[in-house]
Write an enzyme that holds these catalytic residues in place. Structure first.
Site, mmCIF file in Angstrom:
data_model
loop_
_atom_site.group_PDB
_atom_site.id
_atom_site.type_symbol
_atom_site.label_atom_id
_atom_site.label_comp_id
_atom_site.label_asym_id
_atom_site.label_seq_id
_atom_site.Cartn_x
_atom_site.Cartn_y
_atom_site.Cartn_z
ATOM 1 N N HIS A 1 -16.752 -11.370 57.603
ATOM 2 C CA HIS A 1 -15.923 -11.125 56.417
ATOM 3 C C HIS A 1 -15.822 -9.608 56.282
ATOM 4 O O HIS A 1 -16.788 -8.883 56.579
ATOM 5 C CB HIS A 1 -16.587 -11.617 55.128
ATOM 6 C CG HIS A 1 -16.841 -13.081 55.039
ATOM 7 N ND1 HIS A 1 -17.959 -13.667 55.553
ATOM 8 C CD2 HIS A 1 -16.140 -14.069 54.444
ATOM 9 C CE1 HIS A 1 -17.934 -14.967 55.284
ATOM 10 N NE2 HIS A 1 -16.844 -15.241 54.613
ATOM 11 N N ASP B 1 -18.780 -8.091 54.617
ATOM 12 C CA ASP B 1 -20.084 -8.162 55.320
ATOM 13 C C ASP B 1 -20.319 -6.893 56.106
ATOM 14 O O ASP B 1 -21.437 -6.401 56.190
ATOM 15 C CB ASP B 1 -20.118 -9.243 56.427
ATOM 16 C CG ASP B 1 -19.754 -10.622 56.001
ATOM 17 O OD1 ASP B 1 -19.928 -10.931 54.820
ATOM 18 O OD2 ASP B 1 -19.306 -11.396 56.879
HETATM 19 C C1 XUL Z 1 -18.833 -21.124 53.039
HETATM 20 C C2 XUL Z 1 -18.358 -20.862 54.413
HETATM 21 C C3 XUL Z 1 -17.810 -19.497 54.669
HETATM 22 C C4 XUL Z 1 -16.649 -19.480 55.596
HETATM 23 C C5 XUL Z 1 -15.986 -18.139 55.748
HETATM 24 O O1 XUL Z 1 -19.297 -22.409 52.826
HETATM 25 O O2 XUL Z 1 -18.468 -21.698 55.275
HETATM 26 O O3 XUL Z 1 -18.830 -18.701 55.124
HETATM 27 O O4 XUL Z 1 -17.008 -19.923 56.857
HETATM 28 O O5 XUL Z 1 -15.582 -17.597 54.554
#
Ligand code: XUL
Ligand code: CO
Length: 442
Positions: free
Chosen positions: A104, A107
């Site tokens: 992300h 992150d």
């Molecule tokens: C949350 C989840 C996230 C997504 C990306 O449950 O799985 O980490 O994979 O935003």
């Protein structure tokens, strides 16, 4: 990465040692260099490490703070810590033999005091990550934007009742797409953690879903503008953090995409425990997506049958994974997708080597499941059984039903004059479950 200081000096690159090894820091089933059908296992599996869990997760839960302290979490300011951390991450990706990673935006780079500052931070870390990718050969499976942690997104991002928040989310996704393109990402993921509602008392559900669709169209348009060729993926989840998430499961995701003319531009990133939370098996979600040619990628993890929330554990259940692998291979594989370990260590798993044990277990279980599934499909016993079960539709009036030549009147006449009462045909579930066990346990 020889020139840099090692963050895991006591752990060597994990080697494949086969099932006779006594070592715990070794692969027993995943041999990245083994060639199967002209491709290495590494190319078949396309394993990926989730940056958020393995390099930002510290073990916190709703009842207490983090427990996991990592030696690389130091530096003169947030950006230098972010750089140290990503150096450690790339060393880990190499040592665990993962060819891909996922992130992300927030992150990898700290959020600044303004959007402009956040963008500058992201650009700096992306430049650093690009150099690390070049140096190590590790590639980006997908990028995404975190539109759920910051309090501004408390009522959603693209589905927020405030157009100002929608605009902010759009600006953030624009930069996250730029970052993903810059790093050669093969996919871009939308997980709408807060795209849903807590209560219908304050919610215009129709309007929110239309806004979400508008947002997705803007993303499609922007990808065209910048020449981003990666695959867009929706990652369904029924709930948590919201009480009800709009991308509830793959079926509701398909309905959403088709309703809003987006189906050509998206596939699905299916997460094992999100399937469970929606009341489905992992294989069910894979088959629903595959039936529409929309199987994109996998977030590899599992939940806990005794806990009703998203525990994001490493999956070592070879039976569940073998069934999933049969579905994936039958669908022709994941293409640009891969198996991303969206999984985290348990809160008391505080040793550095636990990070390796978690991934080794997940990779070995998937590699073994891949081999079992290949054997199941090569033997064709289940395929033959299922083909035979539907064979009455292959010819005669059954075929007429499938091709639209039969109707209620013609079928009534047939039953009254010729067919009469159908004979019982057993579903043979117990026989099939025993057959499956012969593949799993001999
Ligand atoms: C949350 C989840 C996230 C997504 C990306 O449950 O799985 O980490 O994979 O935003
Ligand atoms: Co996920």
């Amino acid at each position: 990465m020889k020139s840099r200081k090692s963050h895991f000096p006591r752990i060597k690159t994990i080697a494949y040692e086969g099932t006779s090894t006594e070592k715990s820091l070794a692969f027993r089933h995943y041999n990245p260099d083994e060639i199967i059908d002209g491709k290495t296992m590494s190319e078949h599996m396309r394993f990926s490490i989730a940056y958020w869990h393995s390099f930002r997760g510290a073990g916190s839960d709703p009842f207490g703070p983090g427990t996991i302290v990592r030696p690389w979490e130091k530096g003169k300011d947030e950006l230098s810590i972010a750089k140290n951390r990503i150096d450690a991450a790339f060393e880990f990706f190499q040592k665990i033999r993962a060819p891909f990673w996922c992130f992300h935006d927030r992150d990898i780079a700290p959020e600044g005091r303004s959007l402009a500052q956040s963008n500058r931070n992201l650009e700096k870390i992306v430049a650093h990550a690009k150099a690390l990718q070049k140096e190590t050969g590790v590639e980006l499976l997908w990028g995404t934007a975190n539109l759920f942690s910051n309090p501004r997104f408390m009522c959603g991002a693209a589905t927020n009742p405030d157009a100002h928040v929608f605009a902010y989310a759009a600006a953030q996704v624009k930069s996250a797409m730029d970052a993903t393109k810059e790093l050669g990402g093969e996919n871009y993921v939308f997980w709408g953690g807060r795209e849903g509602y807590e209560t219908l008392l304050n919610t215009n559900l129709k309007r929110e879903q239309e806004h979400l669709a508008r947002f997705m169209h803007m993303a499609v348009d922007y990808a065209k503008q910048i020449g981003f060729k990666g695959q867009f993926l929706i990652e369904p989840k029924p709930k948590e953090p919201t009480k009800h998430q709009y991308d509830f499961d793959v079926a509701s995701g398909i309905a959403f995409l088709r309703t809003h003319g987006l189906e050509k531009h998206f596939k699905f990133n299916i997460e094992t425990n999100h399937a469970t939370l929606a009341g489905h098996t992992f294989s069910h979600e894979i088959d629903i997506a595959a039936a529409q040619g929309m199987l994109g990628s996998i977030d590899a993890n599992s939940g806990d049958p005794l806990l009703g929330w998203d525990t994001d554990q490493f999956n070592t259940d070879v039976k569940e994974l073998s069934l999933a692998m049969v579905s994936i291979l039958r669908a022709g594989g994941l293409g640009k997708g891969g198996f991303n370990f969206d999984a985290k260590l348990r809160r008391p798993s505080t040793d550095l080597e636990d990070l390796f044990h978690g991934h080794i277990g997940g990779m070995d279980a998937y590699a073994l499941a891949f081999k079992i599934a290949r054997q199941i499909l090569a033997d064709g016993k289940f395929e033959d059984f299922v083909a035979d079960r539907y064979s009455s539709f292959d010819s005669g009036f059954g075929q007429d039903i499938e091709i639209g030549k039969a109707n209620f009147k013609s079928l009534e006449k047939l039953v009254l004059t010729k067919l009469g009462e159908p004979k019982q045909l057993s579903g043979k579930q117990e026989y099939l479950e025993n057959l499956l066990n012969t593949y799993l346990h001999g």
